[in-house]
Motif scaffolding. Sequence first.
Motif, PDB file in Angstrom:
ATOM      1  N   ASN A 183       0.872  -1.170   0.000  1.00 48.02           N
ATOM      2  CA  ASN A 183       0.000   0.000   0.000  1.00 48.02           C
ATOM      3  C   ASN A 183       0.910   1.220   0.000  1.00 48.02           C
ATOM      4  OD1 ASN A 183      -1.746   2.117   0.427  1.00 48.02           O
ATOM      5  ND2 ASN A 183      -2.718   1.251   2.252  1.00 48.02           N
ATOM      6  N   VAL A 184       1.151   1.773  -1.183  1.00 47.04           N
ATOM      7  CA  VAL A 184       2.144   2.856  -1.295  1.00 47.04           C
ATOM      8  C   VAL A 184       1.723   4.112  -0.544  1.00 47.04           C
ATOM      9  CG1 VAL A 184       3.092   2.027  -3.479  1.00 47.04           C
ATOM     10  CG2 VAL A 184       1.155   3.634  -3.492  1.00 47.04           C
ATOM     11  N   MET A 185       0.442   4.239  -0.260  1.00 50.94           N
ATOM     12  CA  MET A 185      -0.020   5.424   0.451  1.00 50.94           C
ATOM     13  C   MET A 185       0.185   5.305   1.958  1.00 50.94           C
ATOM     14  SD  MET A 185      -0.853   7.209  -2.096  1.00 50.94           S
ATOM     15  CE  MET A 185      -1.462   8.632  -1.192  1.00 50.94           C
ATOM     16  N   ALA A 186       0.421   4.066   2.430  1.00 47.69           N
ATOM     17  CA  ALA A 186       0.576   3.863   3.875  1.00 47.69           C
ATOM     18  C   ALA A 186       1.599   2.764   4.150  1.00 47.69           C
ATOM     19  CB  ALA A 186      -0.771   3.519   4.509  1.00 47.69           C
ATOM     20  N   PRO A 187       2.888   3.024   3.863  1.00 51.33           N
ATOM     21  CA  PRO A 187       3.922   2.026   4.156  1.00 51.33           C
ATOM     22  C   PRO A 187       3.940   1.707   5.654  1.00 51.33           C
ATOM     23  CG  PRO A 187       4.797   3.846   2.844  1.00 51.33           C
ATOM     24  CD  PRO A 187       3.447   4.274   3.324  1.00 51.33           C
ATOM     25  N   SER A 188       4.179   0.445   5.989  1.00 51.71           N
ATOM     26  CA  SER A 188       4.140   0.060   7.400  1.00 51.71           C
ATOM     27  C   SER A 188       5.337  -0.799   7.761  1.00 51.71           C
ATOM     28  CB  SER A 188       2.850  -0.702   7.710  1.00 51.71           C
ATOM     29  OG  SER A 188       2.745  -1.869   6.898  1.00 51.71           O
TER      30      SER A 188
END
Length: 413
Positions: A318-323
Amino acid sequence: MMLRKILLGSLTALLLLSGCIKDQVTSTYVYYRPVYKTKAAVRSEVKSSTPRSIQNPGKLFYKDGYVFLNELDKGVHIIDIKDVTKPKLVSFVAIPGCVDLAVRGNTLYADLDVDLVAIDISDPLNTKITKLLDGVFPHRYYGSFVADSSRVIVDWLRVDTTVQNVDNLGWGMKAADFMTFASVSNSSGGRSVSNGVGGSMARFALSNDRLYTVSYDDLKIFNTAIPETPAYIKEVPLNVWDIETIYPFKDKLFLGASTGMHIVDISNKDNPVKQGTFTHARVCDPVVTDGKYAYVTLRNGTQCAGFINQLDVVNVENVMAPSLVKSFSLFNPHGLAKDGNLLLICDGADGLKVMDATNANNVYQLGQLKNLITYDVIALDGIALVSAKDGLHLIDYRTPSKPTLLSSMAIGK
């Protein structure tokens, strides 16, 4: 009684004298004073010559059997490694003020202090400038020291100085601060042009027919469809102030910063869009990725401050929310490279480490080559190109548990 007064007077004088001595403590510093030349003189010196010994190795780039190794602020060594057991210095391209580089086709791109220069290297012993873009890197500076805008720094002279109660040497820095310091092909104009491969410490990145460069707060785009005549397109503000490295992967750029990792979409190559950010403590951090995970090394002992030495594995699906997946302790990691399930890490004075990254939750060491102070690495199907404090090393990691030194090109040789 008189003797007592004399003794007391002498003791008082001694105490006062010792107090004066304490207030006048001196310190000896070592710093480096810049040596300047005019821009015209420097540009006239950009040319190739016969090989010269490596003295101060920096970043590296690979293309078609050749390593391009930066000699910090001096230029680029061209090294033939088609026989990995016998690397051979081919030539040296003098480029004053050079610390970054990239190669596309037969063109070498490098920073000539604040300028971008394109150099035809089809004949390594007879190179020539094909294009110079003036002043495209205006924020070039050394530590806290900003260079003279009308001249170019070509060398540094060591100065030993003794000062009294002074800890700042001018130029906004202390002596201690200053002393610390994948191949893609595409068709262009009927020609098949290929890009080389850079290391993870790079500030230049090639993606198809574009060159992307980062400064501390922006991204610049250059059209390299005709490699020998790059054209400046534009600057894209990133709204961050601490960008250090850039790593291209497919239609993304992964930017390492001292406070995090940023993902930029370049599917529209001339209109990049910043996507997600992974934030970490303030430390220096190069990054590589395989598309599913990003691997970020964090280290202390630099201008970035901080006290962390570790590998962060980050899920970037999820490139918008790296974890963050997990962190793993290391010695003092610098550059790194990914090859299949293997992760190669330059762990500073602890050498080159080959890690098993099959399971993102359990990255562990398979093998290690010690006795090298490693800086950056490029992985090439079982052969690692390693830039280290003492020169360039070619290392066979096809048996991951026993990485083997194949050859070296040492400083001064």
